[in-house]
Design an enzyme around this catalytic site. Structure first.
Site, PDB file in Angstrom:
ATOM      1  CB  THR A   1      24.686  -3.747   2.938  1.00 21.65           C
ATOM      2  OG1 THR A   1      23.994  -4.825   3.571  1.00 21.65           O
ATOM      3  CG2 THR A   1      24.798  -2.581   3.876  1.00 21.65           C
TER       4      THR A   1
ATOM      5  CG  HIS B   1       9.856  -4.806  -3.801  1.00 25.25           C
ATOM      6  ND1 HIS B   1       9.045  -3.678  -3.806  1.00 25.25           N
ATOM      7  CD2 HIS B   1       9.418  -5.575  -2.790  1.00 25.25           C
ATOM      8  CE1 HIS B   1       8.156  -3.783  -2.842  1.00 25.25           C
ATOM      9  NE2 HIS B   1       8.355  -4.920  -2.199  1.00 25.25           N
TER      10      HIS B   1
ATOM     11  CG  ASP C   1       6.386  -4.296  -6.163  1.00 31.18           C
ATOM     12  OD1 ASP C   1       5.890  -3.639  -5.231  1.00 31.18           O
ATOM     13  OD2 ASP C   1       7.184  -3.810  -6.981  1.00 31.18           O
TER      14      ASP C   1
HETATM   15  N1  LIG Z   1       3.817  -1.474 -13.382  1.00 34.47           N
HETATM   16  C1  LIG Z   1       4.816  -1.501 -12.470  1.00 34.47           C
HETATM   17  N2  LIG Z   1       5.395  -0.354 -12.118  1.00 34.47           N
HETATM   18  C2  LIG Z   1       6.391  -0.370 -11.185  1.00 34.47           C
HETATM   19  C3  LIG Z   1       6.787  -1.583 -10.577  1.00 34.47           C
HETATM   20  C4  LIG Z   1       6.151  -2.797 -10.993  1.00 34.47           C
HETATM   21  O1  LIG Z   1       6.504  -3.914 -10.525  1.00 34.47           O
HETATM   22  N3  LIG Z   1       5.165  -2.712 -11.932  1.00 34.47           N
HETATM   23  N4  LIG Z   1       7.758  -1.556  -9.562  1.00 34.47           N
HETATM   24  C5  LIG Z   1       7.868  -0.246  -8.922  1.00 34.47           C
HETATM   25  C6  LIG Z   1       8.862  -0.083  -7.831  1.00 34.47           C
HETATM   26  N5  LIG Z   1       8.133  -0.101  -6.556  1.00 34.47           N
HETATM   27  C7  LIG Z   1       8.454  -1.120  -5.690  1.00 34.47           C
HETATM   28  O2  LIG Z   1       9.451  -1.849  -5.878  1.00 34.47           O
HETATM   29  C8  LIG Z   1       7.104   0.835  -6.273  1.00 34.47           C
HETATM   30  C9  LIG Z   1       7.296   2.179  -6.599  1.00 34.47           C
HETATM   31  C10 LIG Z   1       6.285   3.102  -6.356  1.00 34.47           C
HETATM   32  C11 LIG Z   1       5.094   2.708  -5.765  1.00 34.47           C
HETATM   33  C12 LIG Z   1       4.011   3.721  -5.555  1.00 34.47           C
HETATM   34  O3  LIG Z   1       3.025   3.470  -4.851  1.00 34.47           O
HETATM   35  N6  LIG Z   1       4.217   4.898  -6.167  1.00 34.47           N
HETATM   36  C13 LIG Z   1       3.209   6.004  -6.089  1.00 34.47           C
HETATM   37  C14 LIG Z   1       3.913   7.304  -5.771  1.00 34.47           C
HETATM   38  C15 LIG Z   1       4.786   7.132  -4.539  1.00 34.47           C
HETATM   39  C16 LIG Z   1       5.737   8.335  -4.402  1.00 34.47           C
HETATM   40  O4  LIG Z   1       5.775   9.178  -5.330  1.00 34.47           O
HETATM   41  O5  LIG Z   1       6.429   8.372  -3.365  1.00 34.47           O
HETATM   42  C17 LIG Z   1       2.521   6.177  -7.449  1.00 34.47           C
HETATM   43  O6  LIG Z   1       3.146   5.827  -8.504  1.00 34.47           O
HETATM   44  O7  LIG Z   1       1.409   6.726  -7.430  1.00 34.47           O
HETATM   45  C18 LIG Z   1       4.894   1.370  -5.422  1.00 34.47           C
HETATM   46  C19 LIG Z   1       5.902   0.432  -5.668  1.00 34.47           C
HETATM   47  C20 LIG Z   1       8.114   0.814  -9.949  1.00 34.47           C
HETATM   48  N7  LIG Z   1       7.004   0.810 -10.856  1.00 34.47           N
HETATM   49  N1  LIG Z   2       9.365   0.211  -4.305  1.00 29.49           N
HETATM   50  C1  LIG Z   2      10.622   0.722  -4.776  1.00 29.49           C
HETATM   51  C2  LIG Z   2      11.546   0.924  -3.606  1.00 29.49           C
HETATM   52  O1  LIG Z   2      11.121   1.171  -2.489  1.00 29.49           O
HETATM   53  N2  LIG Z   2      12.855   0.824  -3.884  1.00 29.49           N
HETATM   54  C3  LIG Z   2      13.847   0.981  -2.843  1.00 29.49           C
HETATM   55  O2  LIG Z   2      14.213   2.349  -2.748  1.00 29.49           O
HETATM   56  C4  LIG Z   2      15.567   2.396  -2.306  1.00 29.49           C
HETATM   57  C5  LIG Z   2      16.296   3.262  -3.302  1.00 29.49           C
HETATM   58  O3  LIG Z   2      17.537   3.553  -2.832  1.00 29.49           O
HETATM   59  P1  LIG Z   2      18.606   4.202  -3.861  1.00 29.49           P
HETATM   60  O4  LIG Z   2      17.872   5.317  -4.596  1.00 29.49           O
HETATM   61  O5  LIG Z   2      19.692   4.684  -2.958  1.00 29.49           O
HETATM   62  O6  LIG Z   2      19.017   3.107  -4.805  1.00 29.49           O
HETATM   63  C6  LIG Z   2      16.117   0.955  -2.323  1.00 29.49           C
HETATM   64  O7  LIG Z   2      16.113   0.408  -1.020  1.00 29.49           O
HETATM   65  C7  LIG Z   2      15.117   0.226  -3.188  1.00 29.49           C
HETATM   66  O8  LIG Z   2      14.977  -1.152  -2.856  1.00 29.49           O
END
Ligand SMILES: Nc1nc2c(c(=O)[nH]1)N[C@@H](CN(C=O)c1ccc(C(=O)N[C@@H](CCC(=O)O)C(=O)O)cc1)CN2
Ligand SMILES: NCC(=O)N[C@@H]1O[C@H](COP(=O)([O-])[O-])[C@@H](O)[C@H]1O
Length: 190
Positions: free
Chosen positions: A176, A113, A149
């Site tokens: 990075t 994240h 998260d």
């Molecule tokens: N149940 C969980 N699912 C996911 C987690 C988690 O901790 N618990 N981590 C996420 C990754 N993430 C942040 O790190 C994250 C990814 C996506 C979203 C979000 O709001 N997604 C929307 C669609 C957004 C899009 O398509 O651009 C959605 O799913 O409706 C928030 C946080 C991965 N999954």
């Molecule tokens: N909430 C999830 C999220 O925002 N993840 C972020 O998306 C980027 C993916 O880059 P990558 O596809 O080049 O690894 C990364 O910065 C990761 O931390």
């Protein structure tokens, strides 16, 4: 052999960092670890070509093909379980996963994240950090739980927020560090 399945949605740079570390450090030969597949929910994810160029097996499962989050997650689980994963890695995977999915992979599902959790869960983390006047930002590798998260923190890295930073310049600086901590966290998981 312990299989790792990596889920992506976009560029796949974190996936590539893990794959390159696996190759450079001979994870398969020395640790019995292999990246069994890279799976994307986006058919046009640039990370798919990157994965193929790295010699990895790829698959696409579009969430748009399903009429519910639960239906997509069930299909995704079936796709993942073909590889009998010891670990499922969310590397820029942009779908919130259902409690059923999270429970199925409990204890073997991790995510990176782009913030110093517990600060800035959700999306648009870099702009939110800048808007909040943060002097440091960073990234977190954590266990995935049903609550977004909020899982146990496995690794973190901090970077300075510099005067004049935009979300883009800060994201690049954080990325990075992501490329350093994520491969280390995957390796240390076993
Ligand atoms: N149940 C969980 N699912 C996911 C987690 C988690 O901790 N618990 N981590 C996420 C990754 N993430 C942040 O790190 C994250 C990814 C996506 C979203 C979000 O709001 N997604 C929307 C669609 C957004 C899009 O398509 O651009 C959605 O799913 O409706 C928030 C946080 C991965 N999954
Ligand atoms: N909430 C999830 C999220 O925002 N993840 C972020 O998306 C980027 C993916 O880059 P990558 O596809 O080049 O690894 C990364 O910065 C990761 O931390």
């Amino acid at each position: 052999m312990k299989n790792i399945v990596i889920l992506i949605s976009g560029g796949g740079s974190n996936m590539a960092a893990i794959a390159r570390a696996a190759q450079k450090e001979a994870w398969q030969e020395k640790r019995g670890l292999r990246i069994a597949a890279v799976i994307s929910n986006q058919a046009d994810a640039p990370g798919l070509a990157l994965a193929k160029n790295l010699g990895l097996s790829t698959d696409v499962l579009s969430h748009k093909s399903f009429d519910s989050r639960e239906a997509f997650d069930a299909a995704l689980m079936a796709c993942i379980d073909q590889h009998a994963p010891a670990l499922v890695v969310l590397a820029g995977f942009m779908r919130i996963l259902t409690p059923g999915f999270v429970q199925h992979y409990a204890g073997r599902l991790i995510n990176i994240h782009p913030s110093l959790l517990p600060a800035f869960t959700g999306l648009n983390t870099h702009q939110r950090a800048i808007d909040a006047g943060c002097r440091v930002a960073g990234a977190t590798v954590h266990q995935v739980t049903a609550e977004l998260d909020h899982g146990a923190i496995l690794a973190q890295a901090a970077v300075p927020v510099l005067p004049g930073d935009t979300a883009q310049t800060l994201a690049a600086r954080v990325l990075t560090q992501e490329h350093l901590i994520f491969p280390q966290a995957v390796r240390s998981f076993f």
